[in-house]
Design a protein around this motif. Sequence first.
Motif, short mmCIF file in Angstrom:
data_model
loop_
_atom_site.label_atom_id
_atom_site.label_comp_id
_atom_site.label_asym_id
_atom_site.label_seq_id
_atom_site.Cartn_x
_atom_site.Cartn_y
_atom_site.Cartn_z
N ALA A 57 29.76 48.94 50.38
CA ALA A 57 28.76 47.89 49.84
C ALA A 57 29.81 47.20 48.82
N GLN A 58 29.43 45.65 48.46
CA GLN A 58 29.76 45.04 47.51
C GLN A 58 29.13 45.35 46.17
N SER A 59 29.98 45.35 45.05
CA SER A 59 29.38 45.34 43.80
C SER A 59 30.49 44.82 42.85
N TYR B 177 35.73 44.14 40.96
CA TYR B 177 34.96 44.22 42.19
C TYR B 177 34.92 45.36 42.96
N SER B 178 34.19 45.75 43.87
CA SER B 178 34.39 46.36 44.98
C SER B 178 33.74 45.90 46.33
N SER B 179 34.87 45.90 47.39
CA SER B 179 34.28 45.34 48.62
C SER B 179 34.85 45.82 49.67
N SER B 180 34.06 45.91 50.66
CA SER B 180 34.63 46.60 51.96
C SER B 180 35.40 45.83 52.89
N VAL B 181 35.17 44.41 52.44
CA VAL B 181 35.86 43.46 53.32
C VAL B 181 36.53 42.51 52.25
N LYS C 40 44.32 41.51 44.03
CA LYS C 40 43.84 42.55 45.07
C LYS C 40 44.21 43.98 44.63
N THR D 4 41.85 45.08 42.03
CA THR D 4 40.61 44.51 42.45
C THR D 4 39.66 43.93 41.24
N PRO E 176 37.13 39.91 49.75
CA PRO E 176 36.09 39.34 49.24
C PRO E 176 36.10 37.92 48.91
N GLU F 86 28.41 41.18 51.90
CA GLU F 86 29.03 41.21 53.36
C GLU F 86 28.40 40.23 54.40
#
Lengths: 114, 114
Positions: free
Chosen positions: B1-3, B25-29, B69, B72, B31, B96
């Motif tokens: 999940a994004q944060s 940030y944190s993102s699985s895709v 990247k 992050t 961003p 997402e």
Amino acid sequence: SAVISQKPSRDICQRGTSLTIQCQVDSQVTMMFWYRQQPGQSLTLIATANQGSEATYESGFVIDKFPISRPNLTFSTLTVSNMSPEDSSIYLCSVAKGVDTEAFFGQGTRLTVV
Amino acid sequence: AQSVTQLGSHVSVSEGALVLLRCNYSSSVPPYLFWYVQYPNQGLQLLLKYTTGATLVKGINGFEAEFKKSETSFHLTKPSAHMSDAAEYFCAVAAEGGYNKLIFGAGTRLAVHP
């Protein structure tokens, strides 16, 4: 861009009552969202307002507490039901013209529950 | 999940000094990242955004941000602060599956003193 009008701009309400906030946009938009900004905190997404169907709520938010309507592409309402002091926040409407276009924000409705 | 994490809830700089507001940030895709500014009693205004392409993004009012990247990060900078820059700044990542459905950081309040 989009010009967003939110009404009321502020209100003081008694606990146990409900308040309906209106969001009017000057042009048709695809996406409409409602956010909450609690005192001293960041914005949290409440729900996505879907035209002609039930809103999509984020985790922690339910339709019974925050019923949302979106009858057309330029208007939405958010109701804060059975209010308590914890509902005191700024509620913001956000819109986007397309699925992949930037979001614009209204000036917000400052709600105080006493 | 994004944060999103914004380091420093309050930043104070002198007029004319460098402004640096930090955002991770944190993102699985891959961003989509945004910086918004909120002046007192006003809605949010988009400063700049990163989607794809050039990692150094220029925005309004002389602000810019660099997408890194490997770190992050998406820190916001301005070479020379002006008194009118005093405001709350929010970093956000698109949720997402949604470009304009946003997850916000906690915000950084920027103070500029003479």
